[in-house]
Every structure is written in C-alpha cells, then in structure tokens.
Write a protein that holds these residues in place. Sequence first.
Motif, short mmCIF file in Angstrom:
data_model
loop_
_atom_site.label_atom_id
_atom_site.label_comp_id
_atom_site.label_asym_id
_atom_site.label_seq_id
_atom_site.Cartn_x
_atom_site.Cartn_y
_atom_site.Cartn_z
N GLU A 132 2.47 1.77 1.11
CA GLU A 132 1.89 2.77 2.00
C GLU A 132 0.54 2.30 2.55
N PHE A 133 -0.31 1.82 1.68
CA PHE A 133 -1.63 1.35 2.11
C PHE A 133 -1.50 0.14 3.03
N GLN A 138 1.00 -0.55 5.08
CA GLN A 138 1.46 -0.08 6.39
C GLN A 138 0.34 0.59 7.18
N GLN A 139 -0.60 1.23 6.46
CA GLN A 139 -1.71 1.91 7.13
C GLN A 139 -2.90 0.99 7.39
N GLY A 140 -2.77 -0.28 6.98
CA GLY A 140 -3.84 -1.24 7.22
C GLY A 140 -5.02 -1.10 6.29
N MET A 141 -4.84 -0.40 5.19
CA MET A 141 -5.92 -0.23 4.20
C MET A 141 -5.81 -1.34 3.16
#
Length: 286
Positions: A135-136, A138-141
Amino acid sequence: MTLRQTYLKNLQQRLDVQAVLVLNDSDMLVPFREGIFYFVVVNEPQADGKIRRMLFQEQVIIEQQISTWQLEKGAICGLDERLAEMLRRAEIVWDKDHYMKQMKLRLASLSSSLQKKHICREYSQILRFFHETKEFLQQGMMLDAHHSAIQTIHYLARLIVYEAGDHPQPALWTQVKQIDPSIYKLYEELSFNAEALEKRIELLVLAIEFWIASRTKESVRYLVELMETKSGPWRLEELMNHPMIQEAEIEIPLVVDKMLQRLLIQEVVCKEGENGDRETGFILMR
C-alpha cells in the motif's frame, strides 16, 4: 563469607524459594546496568513480575521473582520471549531438587503444537506488514514502505527459526544466516543494495509474494487443526474470539482471506436474516 554466599543463604532459608539464578552483568538482556541481577523462583503464583532493588552490604542487587506456576504454564503454552531468553542465559546458583535444571530443558524444547501456533502467528504478521508495504509503495510513501518491509522480513525470519525447531534469539539475523542463507540475503539486499530504495522494496515484494503463495498451507496448520474440531462452518467472529486464537495473537481476517485465495477453505452461508442479509462462515476444503 562473600556477598553471594550470604545472599543465597538467606534465600535458601525461605520455604517458598525453589531456585536462584544470576544473569551475567555484561549480558545485553540485563534490564539494569547497575547491580547484580537475580531470578528467584518461588512457589507462589502472586509473585510473578515482582521486582525489588536492594542494597545488600553496599552492593546493589536487583531481584526478580518468577513462580513455578508461570514456568509450568510457559513450558506448555510458551513463555514471554525476552523472559525465556533471560532464563536460558542465566546461571543456576542454587536449585532445590534440580527443578530449574529440568525446567530449562523443557523451556528450550519446542513442542509440535507450540511450533504450529508460533508459525501461524508469525505468518499472520507477515501478511499484515506485507499488505502495508504494498500500500505504501503504491502511494509513493517510500520510508513508510521501507519500515513495513523491514517488519515483513523480520517476521519471516522469526517464522524460519520456528520452522527449524528453535526459538528466535536477540541476534536474530546471525541465527537466520545459519538456518536459511537465502532469507538472510533478502534482508541484506534490502538493507545494503546500491539500488534506489523503491527498487529494493519492489524486489523484496516480489520475493515475499512468491514465498507467501508457496507456504500458506504449511503455515496455517494451527488454524486448520482448530477448524477440524468442528463439523460445521466457523463464523469469522467465532474464530476471532476463540481462546486458542486470542492467546496465540493471530490476525485471523488476513489469514482467512489468504486461505480463501489458496482454496484451503470455502465461504458458505450460515444464517439468512429477515432483510435478505446473509451471514457467512468458513469450512475446510476436502
């Protein structure tokens, strides 16, 4: 008479004391940097966790009590890992009826049921942090993804140790390097590879995804054996609130989802409501 001899003599005169152990003052697990750390094993359940800091002949002594009841329970259900490791390293300085010598052997062994429970718990934690990593990512975090990736491979390392029939030690990666060099290499690549951080995390995700897909059946035996104790379907709430699951701290929703994907269980209707809603449960695939 030395300080230790005097201190031990006082303890030996107590009827409730079963054994005394001392932890080397240079050991990294010693909770206090000053003084001598003793474990006092007693025959009183209410003594668990009681800790005293004392001055004895101008020497600081830290005394932590632990009951034989907690040790007996720990030999069957598992003991707090830090406490278990401290007891493993501690030197027995007095032992009535060789109780602690035998208990150390029992705590060091890993029964089949305890091994399955630990493996299932670690597997559920792998799933939890693996999903966070993706998830992180994919969100660029990237920093959050990296933290979750570290947690993912940490629990994978612990699972590998349990599979080998051992208990995880504080120097976990030194331990894993001896058991499974390929998992150690994954951690090394994530930590020290010259690639960009995003690329390193992506490579780890691919490796973990393959590992999860190939090892689900072996990793959920504890849950499968529990589900086999009932002929009908298990509701999600029923599984989550089962004492064996709560005690094992298994992330049931994540494990159930993965078992559904791998066709190890099937979702069936348990109950139909008046408004057309249907509660579902899960049965094992035969």
